[in-house]
Design an enzyme around this catalytic site. Structure first.
Site, PDB file in Angstrom:
ATOM      1  N   LYS A 186       0.869  -1.179   0.000  1.00  0.00           N
ATOM      2  CA  LYS A 186       0.000   0.000   0.000  1.00  0.00           C
ATOM      3  C   LYS A 186       0.904   1.227   0.000  1.00  0.00           C
ATOM      4  O   LYS A 186       1.675   1.439   0.924  1.00  0.00           O
ATOM      5  CB  LYS A 186      -0.917   0.008   1.224  1.00  0.00           C
ATOM      6  CG  LYS A 186      -1.916   1.137   1.186  1.00  0.00           C
ATOM      7  CD  LYS A 186      -2.898   1.036   2.336  1.00  0.00           C
ATOM      8  CE  LYS A 186      -3.982   2.086   2.256  1.00  0.00           C
ATOM      9  NZ  LYS A 186      -3.528   3.422   1.946  1.00  0.00           N
ATOM     10  N   ASP A 230       1.862   5.138   0.142  1.00  0.00           N
ATOM     11  CA  ASP A 230       1.386   6.325   0.862  1.00  0.00           C
ATOM     12  C   ASP A 230       1.722   7.558   0.025  1.00  0.00           C
ATOM     13  O   ASP A 230       2.843   8.077   0.086  1.00  0.00           O
ATOM     14  CB  ASP A 230       2.052   6.395   2.237  1.00  0.00           C
ATOM     15  CG  ASP A 230       1.355   7.362   3.165  1.00  0.00           C
ATOM     16  OD1 ASP A 230       0.258   7.843   2.809  1.00  0.00           O
ATOM     17  OD2 ASP A 230       1.900   7.641   4.241  1.00  0.00           O
ATOM     18  N   GLU A 276       3.109   1.544   5.082  1.00  0.00           N
ATOM     19  CA  GLU A 276       1.734   1.757   5.532  1.00  0.00           C
ATOM     20  C   GLU A 276       0.940   0.463   5.659  1.00  0.00           C
ATOM     21  O   GLU A 276       0.003   0.380   6.433  1.00  0.00           O
ATOM     22  CB  GLU A 276       1.030   2.719   4.567  1.00  0.00           C
ATOM     23  CG  GLU A 276      -0.303   3.189   5.072  1.00  0.00           C
ATOM     24  CD  GLU A 276      -0.976   4.169   4.125  1.00  0.00           C
ATOM     25  OE1 GLU A 276      -2.015   4.713   4.530  1.00  0.00           O
ATOM     26  OE2 GLU A 276      -0.498   4.388   3.018  1.00  0.00           O
TER      27      GLU A 276
END
Length: 196
Positions: free
Chosen positions: A30, A32, A174
């Site tokens: 993921k 950021d 993240e």
């Protein structure tokens, strides 16, 4: 032939626990940053944020789509600034996000360089890929062999969710996003087919 979309709101993930490793899910880091849809049309690049605001002029280093430039494509990804350890740094990216002055943009381009992390192919050369399964879209994305200096399409991992989540934590990232292999792309919707 499917018309090229002009404005798409990205598909969103639901928050939740890591799905059971049953061979039906792939996993991605993921990122950021700032979510963006890239519209590439014969070398011209337009970037639009999740809000549909045009953010192209904020990130001039992303205007070179490399070998993709001769094609027409719509891609989903994240504009990311990386720290000295090559980790996404949203605080660093914030220095670039709302700058409109051309001189400041040029200066910040060297001080806070960004990359466009592409993780989905939505449309290519007259064909809508949003109806396709996630694994088919990822295969088509890999086939593009992105070679632009500031564009990248990191690998996804079928299965191995626990290991990727642990590696993500270890690196201070993240988290990860689990994506069901048979999931189509639904613009503007939060889907259980993507879990963050």
């Amino acid at each position: 032939m499917d018309p090229m979309p002009e404005r798409l709101v990205p598909m969103l993930a639901k928050a939740g626990p890591l799905p059971k490793d049953d061979g039906r899910w792939a996993h991605e880091v993921k990122w950021d940053g700032v979510r963006a849809i890239a519209y590439v049309d014969g070398g011209d690049v337009r970037l639009c944020a999740r809000s549909l605001r045009d953010i192209t002029r904020h990130y001039p280093e992303l205007l070179d789509p490399g070998s993709l430039g001769a094609r027409r494509a719509v891609l989903d990804g994240e504009v990311v600034a990386l720290d000295d350890g090559a980790r996404p740094d949203f605080q660093l990216l914030q220095r670039r996000m709302h700058v409109t002055d051309e001189r400041s943009i040029a200066r910040l381009r060297t001080e806070v360089p960004v990359v466009f992390v592409v993780f989905d192919l939505l449309w290519l050369d007259g064909r809508d890929h949003m109806r396709d399964r996630y694994d088919e879209r990822r295969e088509a994305l890999a086939g593009l062999e992105l070679d632009a200096p500031c564009w990248t399409a990191p690998a996804h991992h079928v299965g191995q969710g626990e290991a990727l989540l642990a590696a993500s934590r270890e690196r201070g990232l993240e988290g990860i996003v689990a994506k069901r292999l048979d999931c189509s792309y639904t613009p503007g919707r939060r889907s259980g087919g993507w879990i963050k």
